[in-house]
Scaffold this motif. Structure first.
Motif, short mmCIF file in Angstrom:
data_model
loop_
_atom_site.label_atom_id
_atom_site.label_comp_id
_atom_site.label_asym_id
_atom_site.label_seq_id
_atom_site.Cartn_x
_atom_site.Cartn_y
_atom_site.Cartn_z
N TYR A 5 10.98 16.53 -2.46
CA TYR A 5 10.03 15.44 -2.19
C TYR A 5 9.06 15.39 -3.35
CZ TYR A 5 6.16 12.86 -0.09
OH TYR A 5 5.17 11.96 0.14
N ASP A 6 8.95 14.20 -3.96
CA ASP A 6 8.06 14.07 -5.13
C ASP A 6 6.65 13.65 -4.77
OD1 ASP A 6 8.45 11.50 -4.34
OD2 ASP A 6 9.28 10.76 -6.24
N GLY A 7 6.29 13.62 -3.46
CA GLY A 7 4.94 13.26 -3.04
C GLY A 7 4.67 11.78 -3.08
N GLY A 8 5.71 10.96 -3.19
CA GLY A 8 5.51 9.52 -3.26
C GLY A 8 5.16 9.02 -4.65
N SER A 9 5.12 9.90 -5.62
CA SER A 9 4.80 9.53 -7.01
C SER A 9 5.82 10.22 -7.92
CB SER A 9 3.38 9.96 -7.38
OG SER A 9 3.10 9.62 -8.73
N PRO A 10 6.31 9.56 -8.91
CA PRO A 10 7.34 10.17 -9.78
C PRO A 10 6.83 11.47 -10.40
CG PRO A 10 7.12 7.83 -10.24
CD PRO A 10 5.98 8.18 -9.33
N ILE A 11 7.77 12.41 -10.55
CA ILE A 11 7.47 13.68 -11.19
C ILE A 11 7.20 13.42 -12.67
CG2 ILE A 11 8.33 15.97 -11.76
CD1 ILE A 11 7.66 15.62 -8.83
N LEU A 12 6.03 13.83 -13.13
CA LEU A 12 5.66 13.63 -14.53
C LEU A 12 6.18 14.72 -15.43
CD1 LEU A 12 1.95 12.48 -14.07
CD2 LEU A 12 4.00 11.06 -14.27
N GLY A 13 6.37 15.91 -14.88
CA GLY A 13 6.84 17.03 -15.68
C GLY A 13 6.66 18.33 -14.93
N TYR A 14 6.80 19.42 -15.70
CA TYR A 14 6.78 20.75 -15.09
C TYR A 14 5.99 21.69 -15.98
CZ TYR A 14 10.71 18.74 -12.52
OH TYR A 14 11.51 17.93 -11.76
N PHE A 15 5.35 22.67 -15.30
CA PHE A 15 4.75 23.80 -15.98
C PHE A 15 5.61 25.02 -15.72
CE2 PHE A 15 0.70 21.33 -15.58
CZ PHE A 15 0.48 21.21 -16.94
N ILE A 16 5.77 25.89 -16.74
CA ILE A 16 6.59 27.08 -16.64
C ILE A 16 5.72 28.29 -16.88
CG2 ILE A 16 8.56 28.32 -17.60
CD1 ILE A 16 8.35 24.60 -18.12
N GLU A 17 5.93 29.35 -16.08
CA GLU A 17 5.21 30.61 -16.22
C GLU A 17 6.22 31.75 -16.24
OE1 GLU A 17 2.37 30.97 -13.11
OE2 GLU A 17 0.93 29.60 -14.04
N ARG A 18 5.85 32.85 -16.88
CA ARG A 18 6.69 34.05 -16.91
C ARG A 18 5.81 35.28 -16.78
NH1 ARG A 18 7.86 34.24 -23.31
NH2 ARG A 18 6.10 35.57 -23.89
N VAL A 77 0.86 -1.19 0.00
CA VAL A 77 0.00 0.00 0.00
C VAL A 77 0.89 1.23 0.00
CG1 VAL A 77 -1.77 1.29 1.23
CG2 VAL A 77 -1.87 -1.21 1.16
N LYS A 78 0.65 2.12 -0.95
CA LYS A 78 1.47 3.32 -1.09
C LYS A 78 0.57 4.55 -1.01
CE LYS A 78 4.87 5.39 -4.21
NZ LYS A 78 5.54 5.25 -5.52
N VAL A 79 0.86 5.43 -0.04
CA VAL A 79 0.09 6.66 0.15
C VAL A 79 0.87 7.79 -0.51
CG1 VAL A 79 -0.96 8.22 1.80
CG2 VAL A 79 -0.85 5.78 2.30
N VAL A 80 0.25 8.47 -1.46
CA VAL A 80 0.92 9.51 -2.24
C VAL A 80 0.27 10.85 -1.96
CG1 VAL A 80 1.64 7.93 -4.04
CG2 VAL A 80 -0.57 9.06 -4.23
N ASP A 81 1.06 11.99 -2.27
CA ASP A 81 0.60 13.35 -2.02
C ASP A 81 1.16 14.25 -3.12
OD1 ASP A 81 -0.65 15.45 -0.89
OD2 ASP A 81 0.36 15.32 1.06
#
Length: 1133
Positions: free
Chosen positions: A626-639, A595-599
């Motif tokens: 900390y990746d929240g227990g789940s792999p980082i899928l990607g990133y959003f960029i703002e300017r 059982v894996k609890v993610v955030d």
């Protein structure tokens, strides 16, 4: 093979005759005999026609001929067809008698063959009779058809006994024996009388009973025999319509003549019969008798007798003896599945026999269970795999008798060799129920009283006496009572099947590593399917600590087919491995579930901008701690802009890398960027903004880098500014060079230069250098612009060339007071020396300004005067090379007024004026005159005539009683003269009532010899551009204009166009070449004289010999042209 002659031997006529045909009935016939009548012509005529037609063969090249064969021997009949005019193979048929097709009789006694010879294009068809029998004898026919063509021929086959020749027969004793035999024999049944009196529905029955196979032929003959014949003058008594005789018997034909002197001839199928041991002729008074001994099937045909021009015919039918059953059928008893044979024997070989079952005829076929085998006189009915349904009464019938027998089919006693046994199997294993019985019969399987249905998993197998029921992958539903029951027997074989199932944990709905993911704060309800018989008991545990059922935050729930783990409000500490254990009587099962609890992930650190451009930058960042227990899928960029609070999303698809390149920013504006991390749960909070940065970019490379000049120690380069400079502007340029063979670039200018021209000094003579230039601004230096090839540091002498503009190749005209500014480009290196002359004298630089540069020279006159007109010569000199050119400048002004204006005459309302041209024409030709009038009282001037070319005119429509003055203006290219010349006297128009005496005038002669008023001018033309030659001519009558080149008239040449309008003559030369240069002449001719005028045309920018040849110029003209050109300008060519 069925006997090919049997049907022919028993041919019978047709059933009901159609209506009589009068047209046929009119043909020859005799008085009727007995009860037979004839309406159609005798068959002998039809046979004769058929024989005549067969002689005129259409398709046959070779016809089959009749033959004789002994019993047991072979014989072959051959027919050949010419295929030269045929597109495909013709159709051929072999017949016995009139209608029996032999194609279906082919077998061991009859074979049909065909072949084709390609060279001769002949089809060969063969009919081979093997081991001939007596009943094969008879008449045969061969028919061939192709589209609308048809051909046929008949031939006979005679089969003789192999013992020897037929003994001689005494005619008288033969008659005696015949009479005695007829008395001893039983009375014969007349088949013709039976058919004549029978109903059409009974024809088939009569044919089978009396052995008639050719029923259709007999019915056709019956139809002809029922018709009446006309009385004959030659015959007192004609032949009977038909005769019938048994095979081997004797027949007698008798006719009675009206005149015993008439000669009689007998015919069989159109062929004359000659006396022999078989055919015997007798004469008794007026009777003529024909005896036929030992009648065979070949004698079954048409016979006729002729007497003079008349004939009568008859039909002879040879009947075979009836077929008798010599060995009767016997009653038979058999078991189901056995082969049954019912056998009988008949009196003749290969006889026609019919089989019946319970009165219904048995017709064997490919799909029938019944087969009939014939072995000489034996006839056998074979039944394969007999069943109870085959129990019946079977009978056989021939033409002379019948036989019947009963067939009884019973079941064999059944024994159970191997019974079914009860079985207990594990779930998923194979169930095999097997039994063996003493007989190979099918059966049925049932489960719990219901039929078993076959499927992919359940198979029913029957091999001989063994029966199997195989169930793959046994299920709990397969448990039950199974029974096998053989068909047709009252026996059952029972068996019980019991299926057991060990406990199982079904984790199909989980990942490969049995991991369950839950978001923090949510409720987890993990339901695990389980199976087992009896139902197993489930136990959950974590870290060796059991999880009990109850109402806690972590608890379990049990159900018959599943076990559930429940976690309310999942926390990060709930992550770990959970164990489930199952146990029942059949065994145990264990499984582990993670059982894996993610955030949500933590925000990344502030990004770093590593590189900027004109509208872009490159930024990098580090992943969140900390990746929240789940792999980082990607990133959003703002300017956003630094002074703004509005952030703008730059990517709508996740950025998988930790670097990004924002684009489409405004150059020179400060920006900030930030990052969001995204995992499967959601988006993190934003990172801290990056440090502000300003997009700036270097310029694009300079353009058009060229060599301006080269000396022995310097190289001067020119270029143009970059196409794109940007917000950072342009600070200057850096020029670099390197010597050929090296890669060391040397900066030519220590400081940035603003100009786009620079001279590299201090270079060694004869060296080769490469040159490049860069544009520099606050963002740095641009990409260099390279000169494409090495530059030789050595001054090069370039011969001078003057490029006269096109508009200066003709006279340059300007008005007095206008400015003259002429730019004449030239080429030459080093800088050439220029000399200007006007009309051969030096130019007064106080009046005319001359400006010279390295590439052109300028003549500038601020206010042109008429004295500036003339020919200006330019000389360009480089070393020993000299180039010259000339320009004609014409400064024009308004002309002066006419010298005198006189009133020559006044009459009526008209006044005749004459005047003399002006002394000063304004340095341009006078183009016309304007005449004005003024009343003496008001002295207001009104224009009467404009643009008048002549020096005399008549003014009309003047007011009578008034007194007028007149004045005349001169006109040229600049306009009207400033002053006008007025008449000294006035012209008085006499009032009404005053007698006016018309003066007497002689008729004026308007005829005039041709005269050119505007001559042709020498002209320069550019090769490839249209040129025109203009002149004006007058004369009365109107002169005929002819244009000539080098004294040769120009006629129908598409390269020239000639126009003439109001005396102005124009010659247009389309796209001239140097070949078009020469002396052009315009010739005007009328009745009063001839006048010519010439000019020279020079075409510059000449063509080569090849190009002139491609344009269609003859080679001899090209050679003459090039020689003249070389002799006139030896220095240039």
């Amino acid at each position: 093979m069925p006997e090919p002659t049997k049907k022919e031997e028993n041919e019978v006529p047709a059933p009901a005759p159609p209506p009589e045909e009068p047209s046929k009935g009119k043909e020859a016939g005799t008085t009727p005999a007995k009860d037979w009548t004839l309406v159609e012509p005798p068959p002998g005529e039809e046979q004769a026609k058929q024989n005549a037609n067969s002689q005129l063969s259409i398709l046959f090249v070779e016809k089959p001929q009749g033959g004789t064969v002994k019993v047991g021997e072979d014989i072959t009949f051959i027919a050949k067809v010419q295929a030269e005019d045929l597109l495909r193979k013709p159709t051929i048929k072999w017949f016995k008698g009139k209608w029996m097709d032999l194609a279906s009789k082919a077998g061991k006694h009859l074979q049909l063959k065909e072949s084709f010879e390609r060279h001769s294009r002949v089809y060969t068809f063969e009919m081979q009779i093997i081991k001939a029998k007596e009943n094969f004898a008879g008449n045969y026919r061969c028919e061939v058809t192709y589209k609308d063509k048809f051909d046929s021929c008949s031939f006979d086959l005679e089969v003789r006994e192999s013992t020897g020749t037929t003994p001689n027969i005494d005619i008288r004793s033969a008659f005696k024996r015949r009479e005695v035999k007829q008395q001893e024999e039983e009375p014969q049944v007349d088949v013709w009388e039976l058919l004549k009196n029978a109903k059409p529905s009974e024809y088939e029955k009569i044919a089978f009973q009396y052995g008639i196979t050719d029923l259709r032929g007999m019915l056709k003959r019956l139809k002809r025999m029922r018709r009446e014949e006309k009385k004959s003058a030659a015959f007192a008594k004609i032949l009977d319509p038909a005769y019938q005789v048994d095979k081997g018997g004797r027949v007698r034909f008798v006719v009675e003549l009206a005149d015993p002197k008439l000669e009689v001839k007998w015919y069989k199928n159109g062929q004359e019969i000659r006396p022999s041991t078989k055919y015997i002729f007798e004469h008794k008074g007026c009777q003529r008798i024909l005896f036929i001994n030992n009648c065979q099937m070949t004698d079954d045909s048409e016979y006729y007798v002729t007497a003079g021009d008349e004939k009568c015919s008859t039909e002879l039918f040879v009947r075979e003896p009836p077929i008798m059953v010599t060995k009767q059928l016997e009653d038979t008893t058999a078991y189901c599945g056995e082969r049954v044979e019912l056998e009988c024997e008949v009196s003749e070989d290969d006889a026609n026999v019919k089989w019946f079952k319970n009165g219904e005829e048995i017709i064997p076929g490919p799909k029938s269970r019944y087969r009939i085998r014939v072995e000489g006189k034996k006839h056998i009915l074979i039944i394969e795999g007999a069943t109870k349904a085959d129990s019946a009464e079977y009978s056989v019938m021939t033409t002379g008798g019948q036989s019947s027998a009963k067939l009884t089919v019973d079941l064999k006693p059944l024994k159970v060799l191997t019974p079914l046994t009860d079985q207990t199997v594990n779930l998923g294993k194979e169930i095999c129920l097997k039994c063996e019985i003493s007989e190979n019969i099918p059966g049925k399987w049932t489960k719990n009283g219901l039929p078993v249905q076959e499927s992919d998993r359940l198979k029913v197998v029957h091999k001989g006496r063994i029966h199997k029921l195989v169930i793959a992958n046994a299920l709990t539903e397969d448990e039950g009572d199974y029974v096998f029951a053989p068909d047709a027997y009252n026996i059952t074989l029972p068996a019980k099947v019991h299926v057991i199932d060990p406990p199982k944990i079904i984790l199909d709905g989980l990942d490969a590593d049995n991991t369950v993911t839950v978001i923090a704060g949510n409720k987890l309800r993990l339901e695990i399917p389980i199976s087992g018989e009896p139902p197993p008991k489930a136990m959950w545990s974590r870290a060796d600590k059991a999880i009990m059922e109850g109402s806690g935050r972590i608890r379990t729930e049990s159900y018959p087919d599943s076990s559930t783990l429940v976690i309310d409000v999942a926390e990060r500490d709930d992550s770990g491995v959970y164990h489930i254990n199952l146990k029942n009587e059949a065994g145990e099962a264990h499984a582990s579930i993670k059982v894996k609890v993610v955030d949500f992930p933590d925000p990344p650190v502030a990004p770093t901008v590593t590189e900027v451009g004109d509208d872009w930058c490159i930024m990098n960042w580090e992943p969140p701690a900390y990746d929240g227990g789940s792999p980082i899928l990607g990133y959003f960029i703002e300017r956003k802009k630094k002074q703004s609070s509005r952030w703008m999303r730059l990517n709508f698809d996740l950025c998988k890398e930790t670097t990004f390149e924002p684009k489409k920013m405004i150059e020179g504006v400060a920006y900030e960027v930030r990052i969001f991390a995204v995992n499967a749960i959601g988006i993190s909070k934003p990172s801290m903004p990056s440090r502000p940065f300003v997009p700036l970019a270097v310029t694009s490379p300079p353009t058009l880098l060229t060599v301006d000049s080269v000396t022995d120690t310097t190289v001067t380069m020119r270029w143009r500014p970059p196409d794109h400079i940007g917000a950072a502007g342009l600070d200057g340029y850096v020029l670099e060079y390197c010597f050929e063979g090296t890669e060391d670039w040397i900066v030519a200018n220590k400081d940035l230069i603003d100009k786009t021209k620079f001279t590299i000094t201090g270079l060694p003579t004869d060296a080769k250098i490469f040159v490049r230039v860069k544009a520099v601004n606050a963002a740095g230096a641009s990409e260099p612009k390279y000169y494409s090839q090495p530059i030789l540091v050595k001054e090069v002498i370039e011969p001078p060339k003057i490029r006269i503009p096109r508009h200066l190749k003709q006279t340059y005209i300007r008005r007095v007071g206008e400015a003259v500014n002429l730019v004449i480009p030239f080429q030459g290196k080093p800088r050439p020396e220029l000399t200007w002359k006007k009309d051969g004298a030096e130019i007064d630089k106080n009046q005319i300004n001359i400006r010279n540069s390295e590439t052109d020279t300028i003549i500038f006159i601020r206010k042109a005067e008429r004295s500036h007109s003339g020919k200006y010569d330019l000389q360009v000199k480089v070393d020993k090379f000299v180039e010259t050119a000339s320009i004609d400048i014409q400064i024009i002004d308004r002309p002066g007024p006419p010298q005198t204006v006189k009133i020559e005459d006044v009459w009526g309302e008209n006044v005749a004026l004459t005047w003399t041209p002006p002394k000063d024409d304004g340095n341009a030709a006078i183009t016309g005159y304007t005449i004005q009038k003024a009343d003496k009282k008001s002295m207001e001037w009104f224009t009467v005539i404009e643009h008048y070319h002549r020096t005399s005119a008549t003014i009309t429509e003047l007011v009578i009683g008034n007194e007028y003055y007149f004045r005349v203006f001169s006109e040229n290219m600049c306009g009207l003269s400033e002053d006008a010349t007025m008449t000294k006297e006035s012209a008085v128009i006499a009032k009404d009532g005053k007698i006016y005496k018309n003066p007497v005038y002689e008729d004026f002669d308007f005829s005039e010899a041709p005269m050119f008023t505007q001559p042709l001018v020498n002209t320069y033309a550019i090769a490839g551009y249209n040129a025109t030659l203009n002149c004006s001519v007058r004369g009365n009558p109107k002169p005929k204009i002819t244009w000539m080149k080098n004294k040769v008239a120009i006629v129908d040449d598409p390269r020239y166009r000639m126009f003439s309008n109001q005396g102005v003559c124009t010659l247009e030369i389309r796209k001239p070449s140097p070949y078009d240069g020469g002396t052009y002449c315009c010739k005007a001719v009328n009745d009063l004289g001839t006048v010519e005028i010439e000019c020279k045309l020079e075409v510059k920018g000449g063509l080569s010999f090849c190009r002139l040849l491609l344009q269609g110029v003859p080679p001899n003209i090209i050679d003459s042209y090039l020689r003249d050109l070389h002799s006139s300008n030896p220095e240039e060519y």
